[in-house]
Design a protein around this motif. Structure first.
Motif, mmCIF file in Angstrom:
data_model
loop_
_atom_site.group_PDB
_atom_site.id
_atom_site.type_symbol
_atom_site.label_atom_id
_atom_site.label_comp_id
_atom_site.label_asym_id
_atom_site.label_seq_id
_atom_site.Cartn_x
_atom_site.Cartn_y
_atom_site.Cartn_z
ATOM 1 N N ARG C 166 0.841 -1.206 0.000
ATOM 2 C CA ARG C 166 0.000 0.000 0.000
ATOM 3 C C ARG C 166 0.868 1.245 0.000
ATOM 4 N NH1 ARG C 166 -4.116 0.067 4.684
ATOM 5 N NH2 ARG C 166 -5.201 1.485 3.282
ATOM 6 N N ASP C 167 1.993 1.182 -0.713
ATOM 7 C CA ASP C 167 2.944 2.278 -0.655
ATOM 8 C C ASP C 167 3.472 2.574 -2.045
ATOM 9 O OD1 ASP C 167 5.820 2.951 1.528
ATOM 10 O OD2 ASP C 167 4.869 4.097 -0.080
ATOM 11 N N MET C 204 -2.456 1.380 9.624
ATOM 12 C CA MET C 204 -3.293 2.326 8.882
ATOM 13 C C MET C 204 -4.733 1.801 8.874
ATOM 14 S SD MET C 204 -0.933 3.735 5.811
ATOM 15 C CE MET C 204 -0.866 2.342 4.713
ATOM 16 N N ARG C 230 -3.340 4.023 15.606
ATOM 17 C CA ARG C 230 -3.587 4.222 14.191
ATOM 18 C C ARG C 230 -2.748 5.380 13.678
ATOM 19 N NH1 ARG C 230 -5.988 7.048 10.385
ATOM 20 N NH2 ARG C 230 -6.586 5.874 8.524
ATOM 21 N N LYS C 232 0.596 6.049 10.430
ATOM 22 C CA LYS C 232 1.700 5.523 9.640
ATOM 23 C C LYS C 232 2.998 6.118 10.191
ATOM 24 C CE LYS C 232 3.564 5.159 5.005
ATOM 25 N NZ LYS C 232 3.779 3.716 5.002
ATOM 26 N N SER C 234 6.416 7.549 10.046
ATOM 27 C CA SER C 234 7.094 8.160 8.901
ATOM 28 C C SER C 234 8.585 7.876 8.906
ATOM 29 C CB SER C 234 6.861 9.667 8.872
ATOM 30 O OG SER C 234 7.449 10.262 10.015
ATOM 31 N N GLU C 235 9.202 7.863 10.074
ATOM 32 C CA GLU C 235 10.635 7.583 10.119
ATOM 33 C C GLU C 235 11.052 7.174 11.532
ATOM 34 O OE1 GLU C 235 10.027 11.422 9.228
ATOM 35 O OE2 GLU C 235 11.889 12.200 10.038
ATOM 36 N N LYS C 247 8.619 8.528 14.688
ATOM 37 C CA LYS C 247 7.742 9.674 14.469
ATOM 38 C C LYS C 247 6.458 9.139 13.860
ATOM 39 C CE LYS C 247 9.399 13.686 12.939
ATOM 40 N NZ LYS C 247 10.234 14.686 12.278
ATOM 41 N N VAL C 248 5.380 9.357 14.572
ATOM 42 C CA VAL C 248 4.104 8.864 14.079
ATOM 43 C C VAL C 248 3.030 9.828 14.542
ATOM 44 C CG1 VAL C 248 3.634 7.459 16.141
ATOM 45 C CG2 VAL C 248 2.624 6.812 13.945
ATOM 46 N N GLU C 249 1.934 9.901 13.814
ATOM 47 C CA GLU C 249 0.821 10.690 14.322
ATOM 48 C C GLU C 249 -0.229 9.741 14.869
ATOM 49 O OE1 GLU C 249 -1.952 12.446 11.722
ATOM 50 O OE2 GLU C 249 -2.866 13.587 13.358
ATOM 51 N N ASP C 250 -0.662 9.994 16.074
ATOM 52 C CA ASP C 250 -1.781 9.236 16.625
ATOM 53 C C ASP C 250 -3.027 9.852 16.004
ATOM 54 O OD1 ASP C 250 -2.684 8.155 19.973
ATOM 55 O OD2 ASP C 250 -3.791 8.080 18.088
ATOM 56 N N THR C 251 -3.453 9.307 14.858
ATOM 57 C CA THR C 251 -4.508 9.980 14.106
ATOM 58 C C THR C 251 -5.822 9.999 14.865
ATOM 59 O OG1 THR C 251 -5.166 7.959 12.971
ATOM 60 C CG2 THR C 251 -3.468 9.281 11.925
ATOM 61 N N GLY C 254 -5.404 12.662 17.152
ATOM 62 C CA GLY C 254 -5.211 13.880 16.371
ATOM 63 C C GLY C 254 -3.952 14.643 16.708
ATOM 64 N N ARG C 255 -2.962 13.957 17.280
ATOM 65 C CA ARG C 255 -1.719 14.654 17.649
ATOM 66 C C ARG C 255 -0.519 13.782 17.345
ATOM 67 N NH1 ARG C 255 -2.960 16.198 23.696
ATOM 68 N NH2 ARG C 255 -0.711 16.427 23.769
ATOM 69 N N PRO C 256 0.613 14.428 17.043
ATOM 70 C CA PRO C 256 1.835 13.638 16.823
ATOM 71 C C PRO C 256 2.228 12.934 18.121
ATOM 72 C CG PRO C 256 2.139 15.906 16.095
ATOM 73 C CD PRO C 256 0.850 15.859 16.826
#
Lengths: 120, 632, 342
Positions: C166-167, C204, C230, C232, C234-235, C247-251, C254-256
């Motif tokens: 999926r990338d 995701m 949840r 993705k 990123s690095e 580094k990820v966002e906790d979607t 709603g916050r990194p």
């Protein structure tokens, strides 16, 4: 909370509830962006862009949330937020769907300005 | 003679274009800034003047740059330009020397054969006739190539020709008619009078053998004059205006005038100096690798000249600089595109007369709405360091480069501080590429503050994009170095001991490092210390763009992938073991585009460092030997 | 007079290949099973326990070994199938090393390759210690030892979904289907091995498509306290304490989100096997845009290649789990037999 003038632009009452009223919200900004940057449609809100975002390190700029709000027609929270992007392009390199996130921010800023001038 | 009336269209056209050119040039001169006016005035003396004359001869007449691109194409342009120039010069000499009186009006030179139909029977006149006929044949050979090029551009090494507006087409048609009609006019006249040389004479007598040459001739003289006249009238509104404007541009450029950050009469002159030759389209990777054919510099310039809405074209450019490298007129295509990107929206007010009269002024009347703001950035108090390493946004996504740089700097014993280890702030160049200079300045100030406070003497960065802006727009006391330069320095001063890797590698010049900053040799020197460097087909100033470009604001990812795949294919044609690049964005783009291993130059050098385990092993072995000797 | 049994060559000795060979042999066909590795078994050789119930992989391996041990099957190892070509008399098969085989039918079961995690450089595989793939983790389960590179016991492990699937950035737009349930399975196994170790899955989407998969997800949360975030990733990088930082966002919040990890496990996806791709190119098999083999019809012709006498079985057509691979192989056998009998 929204100002009176802002509320009137979107055509609903001053004290709106916290819910997103999809039928009343205005999606002109979304259509403006989608017509100029078709890849905007591909976002599936994985949050990779927000995770890597340079501006997101220093301020509350959240690209995924911004995109989601735009798609729901919620522009009010975004007027200021959209100016925080540094256009660095890291989000472009991370997006698994190939959305041109950088252009989305630039066009969103343009759309919001036009909305304010009633040109949309 | 009544039939002399045919000279009227020519005369009208000629005087029109001469007067128009002078008036326009004066207007442009007067719009220059005061320093530029002084520069231009000085440009008419001494070395700049000789440089301009030489450039006019080599480029405007001989088209040397186009010759280098493709000899047939160069010949085509040269024959028309140089040939016509010689025809005019020698025609004038002919008229003044052989004609009724000296100092004739131009029409007597252009239509010499009409006025002197019997001329050239013997002696010097006969020899001169041969020369004149030769020049005409020379021009016609080029004309034939031009016709062929319009239909099969590939024969001249061009992948595409420029699309035309209707004014271009009318000018082109009249231009193409000029010389054939001259040929036929002179031939008919010569045929009727039994004169002429190898071309006009033979053709003339052939025609006269079955046609009433004397009666037909005037028609072709009319056609000749009309095509000349039309051409001159169409000149200011077609691509051929470049003929006079190019001369003005050459003098301006050699006087030291440059494009700057805003529209000025220099940009206006440049828009008119573009001949729409199409060489920029031919080298544009977006054209031949991605099939996008409406955004190239020739169309951008045309859009500027005709004051069209070119916002989509302006944003859709890789800013790789290849077109600027090959432009035969030397237009500063990159800076001009940036100027247009800086324009905000057209201001919604009535324009004053001076603003309306010049296209460039009209375009400069804009509302530059600040779109980004970075007041949220917090001032940092950095630690002191002699050497600062700035990875940049992109390098954080290629951590192998960071790991390699750490290894190299530790091996060389460099005391460095990793400035943006925890993320940092963007250098600001992506904002500048988008035309947001004012906003970029906020980021530049933030980063400059940190660099100044750290007291660093050297700022090393692994990203050419950051490198370029550090050098050009940051005011720093520290010396800015790209990591390839820094590694080269470490090798040359003996701080790095490197082994030799038996690998064949190809080096890719990143746009921002190569064409953008002029760094071609240091990376190659570094690579050659540790591996075998193979040649790639397009190198140095003509190197290919990877397609990843932050300069292109709107290109779809699929198109970028096409450009990357094409570039990678060309680079790996010699089947190297590795493709080496010096830019994290290029690395990321190429990894997606090719199966060949892609490495940054730092990774290659790090791989050639002696392994710490072998150092330890050697020390242990040495100690063991000493102990053995002691015991024994 | 005794009829000569028809000969079927099976290209690939993984799960699909072994099952197909076994089924054919049982029906009386002569089978040649060609395997590129040292032993047949494919990727199944690497697994420790299988979802959804975490039964030992060895049980399935034994079953398949028995299947492929039928006397009608001749197994050739360390050999790849380079090209197949149909001709009026049957199918000619060219093997590596230059030998040729004649068969009445061929079943292509070349399987999949795992995504090479080095290509996703920002995750640091091969750069930082303690970034491993799901395959590496499975190997640790096999060894019975789950530890960091320096031998210490981890206290927090993160599993990253969708690495190489999926990338668009690695040219794999498809979903590899089984990585989500694998992540949940492995998360549970980690929790069982090291009860003091926290486990986080960064996803995701949670694609729990199969029987009892959703129940496994529920069990992982309810019984084993696996955490799901949840977002993705990123690095990844390494901090001063030599711990991994992602580094990820906790979607959903709603916050990194910033988190240190001891071990990061990359759930690598499935790609078309390179040996299979070479065979496809040489033999004129159609490959889809996801690079897997394109079958005759997605619904009712899934084992058909469009070339007479050549059939597809298993993950060379699409990512699938072991159950579906075995079923797909049996379906391929049914198609093959139908063809041979006609």
């Amino acid at each position: 909370m929204m100002s009176a003038t802002g509320a009137n632009k979107f055509g609903f009452a001053i004290n709106r509830s916290r819910m997103i009223d999809y039928d009343s919200s205005d999606r002109k900004v979304r259509e403006y962006i989608t017509s100029r940057e078709p890849s905007f449609r591909l976002c599936f809100a994985c949050g990779g862009c927000t995770a890597t975002c340079t501006a997101g390190q220093h301020t509350s700029f959240n690209l995924r949330r911004m995109n989601t709000y735009i798609r729901r027609g919620e522009i009010e929270p975004l007027r200021e937020e959209v100016t925080r992007c540094m256009l660095c392009g890291k989000c472009l390199l991370v997006c698994p769907r190939g959305v041109n996130t950088r252009n989305v921010v630039a066009v969103a800023a343009e759309a919001i300005r036009k909305l304010e001038r009633n040109e949309l | 003679m009544n039939s002399d009336l045919f000279v009227i269209p020519f005369n009208l056209g000629l005087y029109f274009i001469l007067i128009y050119s002078v008036v326009r040039s004066v207007a442009w001169f007067r719009s220059l800034s005061r320093p530029d006016k002084l520069r231009l005035q000085r440009g008419f003396f001494g070395k700049p003047f000789m440089d301009s004359l030489r450039e006019i001869f080599m480029e405007s007449l001989l088209h040397r740059k186009i010759f280098r691109k493709n000899p047939v194409l160069g010949y085509m342009h040269m024959s028309l330009a140089f040939g016509w120039f010689l025809l005019i010069v020698f025609g004038t000499i002919e008229a003044d020397f052989f004609g009724e009186k000296h100092l004739n009006p131009p029409s007597h030179a252009i239509f010499f054969r009409w006025f002197n139909p019997e001329h050239g029977a013997e002696g010097l006149a006969r020899i001169y006739n041969v020369w004149m006929d030769f020049l005409l044949a020379f021009i016609l050979s080029g004309l034939l190539l031009a016709v062929i090029k319009r239909f099969t551009p590939r024969m001249m090494g061009m992948k595409k020709t420029t699309r035309h507006t209707w004014t271009d087409r009318l000018a082109l048609t009249s231009l193409w008619l000029i010389f054939p009609s001259r040929l036929l006019a002179e031939s008919f006249t010569c045929g009727a009078h039994g004169s002429g040389s190898f071309l006009t004479g033979n053709l003339g007598s052939a025609l006269a053998s079955f046609l009433p040459a004397a009666e037909i001739a005037p028609w072709f003289w009319w056609l000749y004059s009309l095509s000349l006249g039309t051409f001159f009238f169409m000149l200011p509104v077609s691509r051929y205006f470049h003929i006079p404007v190019e001369l003005f541009l050459i003098f301006m450029r050699n006087s030291g005038i440059t494009t700057g950050d805003k529209h000025s009469s220099y940009t206006e002159v440049q828009t008119h100096a573009c001949s729409s030759c199409g060489v920029c389209i031919s080298v544009c990777q977006m054209s031949y690798a991605a099939g996008i054919n409406d955004i190239q510099s020739a169309y951008f310039i045309k859009g500027l000249r005709n004051d069209r809405d070119i916002s989509a074209i302006t944003a859709n450019c890789l800013m790789c600089g290849r077109c600027e490298e090959v432009c035969p007129v030397g237009i500063e295509l990159g800076p001009m595109r940036l100027i247009e990107r800086r324009q905000g929206e057209r201001a919604d007010r009535r324009l004053s007369l001076p603003e309306r009269y010049s296209v460039m002024r009209k375009r400069s009347v804009t509302e530059k709405v600040p779109t980004q703001s970075y007041g949220y950035l917090v001032r940092e108090e950095p630690e002191k360091a002699e050497v600062l390493f700035f990875a940049g946004c992109m390098t954080h996504l290629t951590p192998s480069v960071i790991a390699a740089m750490k290894k190299i700097m530790e091996s060389a014993g460099v005391k460095y501080r990793f400035m943006d280890e925890k993320g940092g702030v963007c250098c600001g160049r992506p904002l500048m590429l988008a035309g947001r200079d004012r906003e970029a300045r906020e980021l530049i100030n933030h980063n400059s503050d940190i660099i100044w406070k750290s007291g660093a003497k050297i700022l090393v960065t692994s990203c050419p994009i950051c490198y370029k802006i550090f050098r050009e727009s940051y005011y720093l006391e520290a010396t800015v170095m790209h990591h390839s330069e820094f590694i080269n320095l470490l090798i040359e001063e003996g701080s790095l001991r490197l082994g030799y890797l038996h690998r064949k590698v190809v080096y890719h010049d990143p746009c921002e490092l190569g064409r953008g900053s002029g760094i071609y040799e240091e990376p190659r020197a570094v690579i050659s210390y540790v591996a075998e460097l193979l040649e790639a087909s397009q190198e140095r100033s003509m190197s290919l763009c990877c397609g990843g470009s932050l300069g292109n604001l709107t290109l779809a990812s699929g198109k970028k992938a096409m450009i990357a795949a094409d570039a990678a294919r060309l680079l790996t044609m010699s089947s190297p073991d590795e493709l080496i690049t010096a830019c994290p964005l290029c690395k990321k783009t190429f990894v997606q585009a090719t199966k060949t291993k892609v490495s940054d130059i730092a990774e290659l050098v790090a791989a050639a460092l002696p392994a710490p385990s072998t150092r330890v092993a050697r020390r242990r072995a040495a100690r063991a030997t000493v102990r053995a000797n002691d015991a024994g | 007079m005794k009829t000569v049994p028809k000969h079927v060559l099976v290209a690939g000795g993984g799960v699909a290949g072994m099952e197909a060979a076994g089924a054919l042999a049982e029906m009386g066909y002569r089978v040649t099973l060609v395997e590129k590795g040292d032993d047949p078994g494919g990727h199944l050789l690497q697994w420790h326990a299988l979802f959804p119930d975490r039964r030992p992989a060895d049980e399935v391996r034994s079953y398949l070994r028995k299947r492929a041990g039928h006397h009608n099957i001749n197994i050739i190892t360390r050999t790849t199938v380079e090209k197949v070509r149909h001709h009026p008399g049957g199918v000619r098969v060219i093997l590596s090393g230059g030998t040729e085989e004649e068969a009445d039918a061929v079943i292509v079961a070349t399987g999949f390759d795992l995504f090479d995690a080095h290509r996703k450089e920002e995750y640091g595989y091969g750069i930082y210690d303690n970034v491993i793939t799901s395959v590496d983790l499975e190997a640790m389960f096999n060894r019975g030892r789950l530890e960091k590179a320096d031998g210490t016991v981890p206290s927090r492990i993160g599993l990253i979904h969708c690495v190489g699937s999926r990338d668009e950035k690695v040219n794999n737009n498809h979903c590899s289907k089984v990585c989500c349930v694998t992540a949940v399975k492995q998360a549970i196994e980690v929790r069982q091995m090291l009860p003091s170790c926290e486990v986080f899955c960064f996803y995701m989407d949670m694609r729990m498509y199969g029987p009892y998969y959703e129940e496994l997800y529920r069990e992982s949360q309810e019984v084993h306290n696996v955490n799901f975030i949840r977002g993705k990733v990123s690095e990844a990088s390494v901090n001063i304490n030599n711990r991994l930082v992602i580094k990820v966002e906790d979607t959903l919040a709603g916050r990194p989100l910033k988190m240190e990890l001891d071990i990061m496990v990359l759930m690598v996806g499935m790609e078309m096997a390179e040996s299979g791709a070479k065979l496809a190119e040489a033999s004129g098999f159609r490959q889809g845009i996801n690079s897997f083999l394109e079958s005759g019809d997605h619904h009712y012709g899934n084992n058909l290649s469009g070339i007479k006498g050549v059939f597809y079985a298993g993950t060379c057509t699409a990512p699938m789990n072991i159950t579906d691979t075995i079923s797909h192989a049996r379906a391929a056998v049914a198609e093959t037999v139908r063809y041979l009998k006609a």
